[in-house]
Structures are given as structure tokens and as C-alpha cells.
Design a protein around this motif. Structure first.
Motif, PDB file in Angstrom:
ATOM      1  N   ASP A   1      32.624  35.784  50.075  1.00 17.39           N
ATOM      2  CA  ASP A   1      33.283  35.535  51.356  1.00 17.39           C
ATOM      3  C   ASP A   1      33.987  36.786  51.857  1.00 17.39           C
ATOM      4  O   ASP A   1      34.644  37.493  51.077  1.00 17.39           O
ATOM      5  CB  ASP A   1      34.342  34.432  51.228  1.00 17.39           C
ATOM      6  CG  ASP A   1      33.762  33.031  51.335  1.00 17.39           C
ATOM      7  OD1 ASP A   1      32.544  32.906  51.541  1.00 17.39           O
ATOM      8  OD2 ASP A   1      34.536  32.057  51.185  1.00 17.39           O
ATOM      9  N   VAL A   2      33.854  37.047  53.143  1.00 19.01           N
ATOM     10  CA  VAL A   2      34.651  38.066  53.831  1.00 19.01           C
ATOM     11  C   VAL A   2      35.521  37.318  54.839  1.00 19.01           C
ATOM     12  O   VAL A   2      35.002  36.701  55.780  1.00 19.01           O
ATOM     13  CB  VAL A   2      33.767  39.110  54.538  1.00 19.01           C
ATOM     14  CG1 VAL A   2      34.636  40.152  55.234  1.00 19.01           C
ATOM     15  CG2 VAL A   2      32.815  39.771  53.547  1.00 19.01           C
ATOM     16  N   LEU A   3      36.834  37.341  54.617  1.00 21.35           N
ATOM     17  CA  LEU A   3      37.765  36.569  55.436  1.00 21.35           C
ATOM     18  C   LEU A   3      38.615  37.487  56.294  1.00 21.35           C
ATOM     19  O   LEU A   3      39.075  38.546  55.821  1.00 21.35           O
ATOM     20  CB  LEU A   3      38.679  35.719  54.544  1.00 21.35           C
ATOM     21  CG  LEU A   3      37.952  34.804  53.553  1.00 21.35           C
ATOM     22  CD1 LEU A   3      38.071  35.363  52.139  1.00 21.35           C
ATOM     23  CD2 LEU A   3      38.506  33.399  53.596  1.00 21.35           C
ATOM     24  N   VAL A   4      38.807  37.086  57.534  1.00 27.24           N
ATOM     25  CA  VAL A   4      39.593  37.875  58.491  1.00 27.24           C
ATOM     26  C   VAL A   4      40.625  36.936  59.120  1.00 27.24           C
ATOM     27  O   VAL A   4      40.269  35.847  59.597  1.00 27.24           O
ATOM     28  CB  VAL A   4      38.706  38.467  59.601  1.00 27.24           C
ATOM     29  CG1 VAL A   4      39.521  39.377  60.513  1.00 27.24           C
ATOM     30  CG2 VAL A   4      37.513  39.211  59.008  1.00 27.24           C
ATOM     31  N   ARG A   5      41.903  37.363  59.130  1.00 28.94           N
ATOM     32  CA  ARG A   5      42.915  36.500  59.743  1.00 28.94           C
ATOM     33  C   ARG A   5      44.034  37.320  60.390  1.00 28.94           C
ATOM     34  O   ARG A   5      44.317  38.426  59.920  1.00 28.94           O
ATOM     35  CB  ARG A   5      43.518  35.531  58.740  1.00 28.94           C
ATOM     36  CG  ARG A   5      44.342  36.204  57.626  1.00 28.94           C
ATOM     37  CD  ARG A   5      45.132  35.204  56.837  1.00 28.94           C
ATOM     38  NE  ARG A   5      46.221  34.642  57.600  1.00 28.94           N
ATOM     39  CZ  ARG A   5      47.456  35.147  57.612  1.00 28.94           C
ATOM     40  NH1 ARG A   5      47.734  36.273  56.945  1.00 28.94           N
ATOM     41  NH2 ARG A   5      48.397  34.571  58.305  1.00 28.94           N
ATOM     42  N   PRO A   6      44.665  36.771  61.417  1.00 25.57           N
ATOM     43  CA  PRO A   6      44.242  35.599  62.182  1.00 25.57           C
ATOM     44  C   PRO A   6      43.282  36.015  63.291  1.00 25.57           C
ATOM     45  O   PRO A   6      43.384  37.108  63.827  1.00 25.57           O
ATOM     46  CB  PRO A   6      45.554  35.085  62.762  1.00 25.57           C
ATOM     47  CG  PRO A   6      46.369  36.336  62.972  1.00 25.57           C
ATOM     48  CD  PRO A   6      45.990  37.272  61.853  1.00 25.57           C
ATOM     49  N   VAL A   7      42.375  35.135  63.622  1.00 31.05           N
ATOM     50  CA  VAL A   7      41.404  35.402  64.685  1.00 31.05           C
ATOM     51  C   VAL A   7      41.551  34.318  65.748  1.00 31.05           C
ATOM     52  O   VAL A   7      41.206  33.156  65.510  1.00 31.05           O
ATOM     53  CB  VAL A   7      39.956  35.427  64.143  1.00 31.05           C
ATOM     54  CG1 VAL A   7      38.975  35.661  65.289  1.00 31.05           C
ATOM     55  CG2 VAL A   7      39.805  36.502  63.080  1.00 31.05           C
TER      56      VAL A   7
ATOM     57  N   VAL B   1      43.929  42.886  63.322  1.00 25.11           N
ATOM     58  CA  VAL B   1      44.261  41.671  62.580  1.00 25.11           C
ATOM     59  C   VAL B   1      45.203  42.033  61.433  1.00 25.11           C
ATOM     60  O   VAL B   1      45.400  43.216  61.116  1.00 25.11           O
ATOM     61  CB  VAL B   1      42.994  40.986  62.027  1.00 25.11           C
ATOM     62  CG1 VAL B   1      42.097  40.522  63.162  1.00 25.11           C
ATOM     63  CG2 VAL B   1      42.227  41.914  61.097  1.00 25.11           C
ATOM     64  N   GLU B   2      45.756  41.013  60.803  1.00 22.79           N
ATOM     65  CA  GLU B   2      46.721  41.243  59.735  1.00 22.79           C
ATOM     66  C   GLU B   2      46.069  41.486  58.384  1.00 22.79           C
ATOM     67  O   GLU B   2      46.601  42.212  57.552  1.00 22.79           O
ATOM     68  CB  GLU B   2      47.663  40.039  59.617  1.00 22.79           C
ATOM     69  CG  GLU B   2      48.560  39.828  60.827  1.00 22.79           C
ATOM     70  CD  GLU B   2      49.427  38.592  60.669  1.00 22.79           C
ATOM     71  OE1 GLU B   2      49.494  38.037  59.536  1.00 22.79           O
ATOM     72  OE2 GLU B   2      50.035  38.173  61.665  1.00 22.79           O
ATOM     73  N   GLU B   3      44.901  40.860  58.149  1.00 21.22           N
ATOM     74  CA  GLU B   3      44.348  40.888  56.801  1.00 21.22           C
ATOM     75  C   GLU B   3      42.841  40.685  56.815  1.00 21.22           C
ATOM     76  O   GLU B   3      42.315  39.866  57.560  1.00 21.22           O
ATOM     77  CB  GLU B   3      45.009  39.779  55.970  1.00 21.22           C
ATOM     78  CG  GLU B   3      44.715  39.810  54.500  1.00 21.22           C
ATOM     79  CD  GLU B   3      45.505  38.762  53.722  1.00 21.22           C
ATOM     80  OE1 GLU B   3      45.394  38.755  52.487  1.00 21.22           O
ATOM     81  OE2 GLU B   3      46.223  37.958  54.343  1.00 21.22           O
ATOM     82  N   ILE B   4      42.147  41.456  55.982  1.00 20.71           N
ATOM     83  CA  ILE B   4      40.730  41.254  55.692  1.00 20.71           C
ATOM     84  C   ILE B   4      40.598  41.252  54.176  1.00 20.71           C
ATOM     85  O   ILE B   4      41.127  42.125  53.489  1.00 20.71           O
ATOM     86  CB  ILE B   4      39.851  42.356  56.299  1.00 20.71           C
ATOM     87  CG1 ILE B   4      39.955  42.341  57.831  1.00 20.71           C
ATOM     88  CG2 ILE B   4      38.391  42.165  55.870  1.00 20.71           C
ATOM     89  CD1 ILE B   4      39.192  43.472  58.500  1.00 20.71           C
ATOM     90  N   LYS B   5      39.902  40.253  53.648  1.00 17.44           N
ATOM     91  CA  LYS B   5      39.833  40.089  52.193  1.00 17.44           C
ATOM     92  C   LYS B   5      38.430  39.680  51.780  1.00 17.44           C
ATOM     93  O   LYS B   5      37.738  38.958  52.506  1.00 17.44           O
ATOM     94  CB  LYS B   5      40.848  39.016  51.756  1.00 17.44           C
ATOM     95  CG  LYS B   5      40.965  38.813  50.252  1.00 17.44           C
ATOM     96  CD  LYS B   5      42.021  37.749  49.946  1.00 17.44           C
ATOM     97  CE  LYS B   5      42.158  37.535  48.442  1.00 17.44           C
ATOM     98  NZ  LYS B   5      43.155  36.459  48.138  1.00 17.44           N
TER      99      LYS B   5
END
Length: 309
Positions: A12-18, A30-34
Motif C-alpha cells: 500500500d502507498v497511502l497519502v493523507r489528507p487528500v 500533504v502531511e504524510e505519505i507512507k
């Protein structure tokens, strides 16, 4: 607890917040990509390992860099990846998840190597030597093939469980129907239950699935907790009140907590409490591996945190 999580493994590649996708060539800070290991088998494995189980993952990944990363992340999570096959010519399954501010998670997904894992690839001896087999995404193998795997497990005294990754519909239910009589614990979400069965009432839908041969249906309901239904009756177990960051992996974490509870001799209600605690701890961070907890901390959380009802 010796557990095998078999089936869907995803990077998983997660991006938040979108809140929106920029138009054209536009950009957005964005604040975070994990990047995390995930999937209905992989995500369950991560939380089982946190809760003290001995976990082996079985399935397929590609020979690409994505597969290398997925294996590394699973290994870092304490999972034995020796049963994960490397498939040439197909990509490792991966998902991009733009996480909305309320924790919702639309997905862009590549099936990849998960679609290239068949019944002949299954490690039958390893399954026979385990205590629990969780089949994540039997629809990728098909019901009749999955039935062979699950039947083999039960013939060797292994507790079986399964959940379905795809959205529910009657056609999908028929596709996996052959496997259902060999499943001790089935973990659909509420939307899947209603779509599978055409029922408008969740308990009635769960009973329809029990009528298909499932030993017990444990239907997850997000912030409302879970509904447990078998041939003898039903009971609801409320979720815990937490500030949700991301719901990715919460269902898988619930499954892990529930199965770990059963392995410790807990009844199904107490197993669901541990499952809800694990899901709530994961929901407060980003991704399926969120939360620094073990069995003791999860139990402490359950004792000290109010429920939604």
C-alpha cells in the motif's frame, strides 16, 4: 498460536489528507505519505504477529522492486515470508490510497501476482502443521479450488477462517460458495453481507450465509462494532470510541485480534473485544501497520477505553 495467512498480499502507498485530486499537472502538499504491507492476508499477518502469534504468509509476489519492499516490510513485522512465491512476468499487487480527512479511503489497485496464485501452489504440509489458516481473498482462487485448501486444513484439525476482498454481489457469492462449508469463521463487512444475500437486514443476511454452510459469520460494521451470528443465535459487540485517522487495515486487524483471542481460549464475545481493540489501535494511525502495541497493551486498551454503546 501457529497461523498461516494465505492469499492476498499487497504493498500500500497511502497519502493523507487528500481532499481533492489536483486537475491537470497541478500539485498539492500533504502531511504524510507512507508505504506499508497490507492485504487481507498480509494485513492480518501484521497484527497477528504484534499480538504474539507465530505467523507465516503464503501467496505470491512479483520479482520486482515492489515485491522486494513488500517482503522486507512483512519480515520487519516478524512474519515468516518463506512461503511467499516470487512470480516472474507479473507485478506485485499494489494499491494507492488517497486518505480523506474523515479516514475514508478510495483505492487504485493492481491485482498483479495475487491473481497468479493457484491451488497447486498451496503449502499443504505447512498448513497441516499449523493451528489456524486464514484465507484472505478466496475469490482470487475461486470457490472450488479454495474449498480444497480449506477442507485439507480442517481434515488436519486446523481452524479455518476467510474474508473477501472484493465488493459483495450475488455473483461473487456464487463464485466462492463451494468454499463456505469449509469455513469455521467468516469475516465479511456489513455492506458485503447485504450485497451477497440481497437482504435488507444484517442479521438476516448473516443467517443466509450460515445457511450456505459457514460455521459462524462475524460481520464488521465500522464504528458500530460487529455482529456475530451462527446457527444458535446472534450477539453484537460495540466498537471503541477513538479519533479515526485512517480505516485502512482495520478489518484485517479485527480478524487478527479475533483469531488471537480464540487461540487464547476466549469465547467469541471476548475474542471480538480483542479484535475491536486491535482495529481501534490501527485506526488511530496511517496504514495497516499503524500502532505500536502488543497483546498486553491491546487488552489494557480494551479495559480502559469507552465503547460506542
Amino acid at each position: 498460536m501457529k497461523a498461516i495467512t494465505l492469499g492476498v498480499h499487497v504493498l500500500d502507498v497511502l497519502v493523507r489528507p487528500v481532499e481533492r485530486i489536483p486537475e491537470g499537472q497541478g500539485g498539492e502538499l500533504v502531511e504524510e505519505i507512507k508505504i506499508t504491507a497490507a492485504g487481507s492476508a498480509g494485513g492480518t499477518a501484521l497484527t497477528l504477529a504484534k499480538l504474539g502469534a507465530e505467523v507465516r504468509s503464503a501467496g505470491a509476489v512479483g520479482t520486482d522492486a515492489t515485491g522486494d519492499m513488500l517482503l522486507r516490510l512483512l519480515g520487519d513485522g516478524g512474519i515468516d515470508t518463506s512461503l511467499l512465491l516470487r512470480r516472474e512476468g507479473v507485478p506485485t499487487s499494489a494499491t494507492v490510497l488517497p486518505i480523506r480527512p474523515n479516514g475514508d479511503r478510495p483505492a487504485l489497485h493492481v491485482i498483479g501476482a495475487n491473481g497468479a496464485y493457484g491451488v497447486d501452489d498451496v503449502p499443504r504440509d505447512a498448513i497441516a502443521g499449523s493451528d489456524y489458516l486464514h484465507f484472505g481473498g478466496p475469490e482470487f482462487m475461486g470457490g472450488e479450488a479454495a474449498a480444497q485448501v480449506l477442507q485439507h486444513a480442517r481434515e488436519n484439525g486446523v481452524v479455518t477462517s476467510a474474508d473477501v476482498l472484493a465488493p459483495g454481489d450475488p455473483g461473487l457469492l456464487e463464485w466462492v460458495a463451494g468454499a463456505l462449508p469449509h469455513v469455521d469463521w467468516f469475516f465479511p463487512n456489513d455492506d458485503q453481507v447485504l450485497a451477497f444475500t440481497g437482504e435488507s437486514d444484517l442479521e438476516a443476511g448473516c443467517r443466509a450465509l450460515v445457511g450456505r454452510g459457514v460455521g459462524c459469520v462475524v460481520a464488521t460494521r465500522g464504528a458500530e462494532g460487529v455482529l456475530i451470528v451462527d446457527a444458535e443465535g446472534s450477539e453484537s459487540v460495540p466498537a471503541f470510541q477513538v479519533d479515526v485517522v485512517d480505516t485502512t487495515g482495520c478489518g484485517d486487524s479485527f480478524v487478527a485480534g479475533f483469531l488471537r483471542g480464540l487461540s487464547l481460549g476466549r469465547d467469541r464475545r471476548d475474542a471480538a473485544v480483542l479484535g475491536n481493540a486491535a482495529a481501534a489501535l490501527v485506526a488511530q494511525g496511517l496504514g495497516s501497520d499503524a500502532g505500536d502495541f502488543d497483546l498486553e497493551r491491546a487488552d489494557d486498551f480494551a479495559r480502559s477505553t469507552p465503547t460506542a454503546a
